[in-house]
Motif scaffolding. Structure first.
Motif, PDB file in Angstrom:
ATOM      1  N   LEU A   1     -37.786 -68.441  14.328  1.00 57.04           N
ATOM      2  CA  LEU A   1     -36.495 -68.887  13.808  1.00 57.04           C
ATOM      3  C   LEU A   1     -35.414 -68.814  14.878  1.00 57.04           C
ATOM      4  O   LEU A   1     -34.593 -69.724  15.019  1.00 57.04           O
ATOM      5  N   ALA A   2     -35.411 -67.725  15.644  1.00 53.49           N
ATOM      6  CA  ALA A   2     -34.399 -67.552  16.690  1.00 53.49           C
ATOM      7  C   ALA A   2     -34.576 -68.563  17.816  1.00 53.49           C
ATOM      8  O   ALA A   2     -33.598 -69.129  18.326  1.00 53.49           O
TER       9      ALA A   2
ATOM     10  N   ASN B   1     -44.747 -70.905  12.072  1.00 57.64           N
ATOM     11  CA  ASN B   1     -43.760 -70.815  13.149  1.00 57.64           C
ATOM     12  C   ASN B   1     -43.241 -72.194  13.546  1.00 57.64           C
ATOM     13  O   ASN B   1     -42.054 -72.372  13.836  1.00 57.64           O
TER      14      ASN B   1
ATOM     15  N   SER C   1     -43.309 -63.630  16.384  1.00 55.02           N
ATOM     16  CA  SER C   1     -43.312 -63.495  14.937  1.00 55.02           C
ATOM     17  C   SER C   1     -42.483 -64.608  14.316  1.00 55.02           C
ATOM     18  O   SER C   1     -41.853 -65.408  15.013  1.00 55.02           O
ATOM     19  N   LEU C   2     -42.449 -64.631  12.977  1.00 54.28           N
ATOM     20  CA  LEU C   2     -41.654 -65.640  12.285  1.00 54.28           C
ATOM     21  C   LEU C   2     -40.174 -65.513  12.633  1.00 54.28           C
ATOM     22  O   LEU C   2     -39.501 -66.531  12.846  1.00 54.28           O
ATOM     23  N   LEU C   3     -39.654 -64.308  12.720  1.00 49.38           N
ATOM     24  CA  LEU C   3     -38.244 -64.129  13.091  1.00 49.38           C
ATOM     25  C   LEU C   3     -37.987 -64.647  14.502  1.00 49.38           C
ATOM     26  O   LEU C   3     -36.953 -65.258  14.784  1.00 49.38           O
TER      27      LEU C   3
ATOM     28  N   THR D   1     -34.746 -74.614  12.009  1.00 46.45           N
ATOM     29  CA  THR D   1     -33.560 -73.997  12.609  1.00 46.45           C
ATOM     30  C   THR D   1     -33.027 -74.823  13.773  1.00 46.45           C
ATOM     31  O   THR D   1     -31.817 -74.816  14.037  1.00 46.45           O
TER      32      THR D   1
ATOM     33  N   PHE E   1     -39.362 -62.314  22.910  1.00 44.80           N
ATOM     34  CA  PHE E   1     -39.773 -62.175  21.510  1.00 44.80           C
ATOM     35  C   PHE E   1     -41.274 -61.954  21.304  1.00 44.80           C
ATOM     36  O   PHE E   1     -41.698 -61.789  20.148  1.00 44.80           O
TER      37      PHE E   1
END
Length: 448
Positions: free
Chosen positions: A303-304, A251, A298-300, A258, A349
């Protein structure tokens, strides 16, 4: 060979009996060294961003923080932050003054307590050093020597107890989440930096003279060391060599990437040029934002969060020109704003597989966690700002916090430390510099 076994056994046996895991201990030893390396990395990052006349002063403000905070932490900081709660969730007890009662067989979870205390010390060190970026080029070094230990005890230590200490009100009563330091490190340093730059006022020539970074390769090197150390900062906070540490590690990498890309995207659209400084700043912004949330999303989600920080912080660094506060190296725009983004977005998230319970808005958790995160952000930010402003004003009244105008013009390296980072008096094998090249102390160079 016949002597080694009986000598080693008496040491290993009692440690194992106390529940110390050697794998967890080895990882935390490495993570502690990584986090300590972040402060020299920060020194290079900040040092490259200032003008040539105050490079060494900037480096010194970070390096001296290592010594000052270490002494304070070992004397009283650790027990007040991580001792059993003594005052209704506000601060710990005094049972471990001077690290009393903490021997090599004392255990915190699966690691030696002394190692845990040292790991947490490295967090306190870099948090104090971060504030120096807000007052670069104009703070008296002597006043900084007084400010750092006082600030560490009055601001960092209580907030750390609130967030991570046994019985701290933010974790125990409020239920806000912060895995690796969005509240005690990022928001505290950013709010404190804002308070201190208001106490000192703007630099001479603010909004008039060009104040560009003098050494961008140094900035990138510093950012690289910060990123490297951040794996220990975040993944080390798992306090073990385990799956959670691995997820946090990934993470952290993802959000830094990003953040970097988001900042460059804004620069390209707004200015037409993606810059080296922007790349370094964007990576740091993403890392700042993932610090509180790396163990909750989470990984998503990572990224966000990194992308959001890179985009928003790239705009936030310009707010100082509109609002007329001189945050020299963008501590507010990156660390305060990035810390707020990462802390609040936990409520959006967070996933149960990482938190072990609480979930964010996007995963069916409702708005409750968002509200808890917001309360923690406001409480910590307001406390850090108000106490730092008060401490800064008292030091300014007693000692004077702002450097003399002449010293600021000439540069703090020469006037305070009697040194210069670059020898402008010689070229090659000692040939004199052309008279057309201004010296470090000349008015022309002072404006460079």
């Amino acid at each position: 060979m016949t002597l080694a076994a009986p000598l080693a056994a008496p040491v290993a046996a009692p440690l194992a009996a106390k529940g110390i895991d050697t794998g967890d201990t080895a990882w935390l030893l490495a993570a502690t060294a990584l986090v300590l390396l972040m402060t020299p990395g920060l020194a290079l990052f900040y040092g490259g961003m200032v003008r040539t006349k105050s490079v060494l002063n900037m480096l010194m403000m970070s390096f001296v923080s290592i010594a000052l905070v270490t002494v304070v932490w070992l004397a009283a900081g650790y027990t007040l932050a991580f001792g059993d709660d003594a005052f209704g969730g506000l601060v710990g007890n005094l049972d471990h003054l001077g690290m009393a009662g903490l021997g090599p067989d004392s255990v915190q979870g699966t690691v030696p307590t002394l190692l845990f205390a040292t790991f947490q010390l490295t967090f306190a060190i870099i948090t104090a050093a971060l504030i120096s970026g807000a007052v670069a080029d104009r703070a008296k070094f002597g006043a900084w020597l007084v400010f750092v230990p006082v600030w560490a005890l009055l601001v960092y230590v209580p907030v750390t107890h609130w967030v991570w200490g046994p019985g701290g009100w933010i974790v125990s009563d409020l239920g806000a989440l912060d895995f690796a330091g969005g509240l005690p490190v990022e928001i505290t340093s950013g709010a404190s930096g804002l308070a201190l730059c208001l106490v000192l006022g703007p630099r001479l020539g603010f909004k008039k003279d060009a104040m560009r970074p003098h050494n961008l390769p140094m900035v990138v090197l510093g950012a690289g060391l910060l990123w490297f150390g951040w794996f220990g900062f975040n993944a080390g906070s798992a306090l073990g060599a385990n799956g959670l540490a691995a997820a946090v590690f990934l993470n952290t990498l993802a959000a830094g990437c990003t953040g970097l890309l988001g900042w460059l995207f804004v620069e390209q659209r707004r200015d037409g040029h993606p810059t080296t400084l922007g790349a370094a700043s964007g990576a740091v912004a993403g890392l700042v934002a993932i610090t509180p949330s790396c163990g909750s999303v989470s990984l998503l989600g990572a990224l966000a969060i990194g992308l959001a920080a890179g985009v928003v912080c790239s705009y936030a660094v310009s707010w100082k020109f509109r609002l007329n506060y001189d945050d020299s190296l963008d501590v507010v725009g990156v660390h305060l704003v990035g810390g707020v983004i990462g802390t609040v977005l936990i409520g959006v998230f967070a996933v149960e597989s990482m938190t072990g319970g609480p979930q964010g808005l996007l995963h069916g958790g409702g708005l409750g966690q968002v509200g808890r995160q917001l309360v923690a952000v406001v409480a910590v930010g307001a406390y850090a700002f108000l106490v730092t402003y008060g401490v800064g004003k008292v030091i300014d009244r007693l000692l004077g916090f702002r450097a003399d105008e002449e010293h600021e013009h000439t540069g703090l390296d020469l006037t305070v430390h009697a040194e210069t980072a670059y020898d402008h008096g010689v070229l090659g094998h000692g040939a004199p510099v052309s008279a057309s090249v201004p010296s470090t102390s000349s008015p022309q160079k002072a404006k460079a």
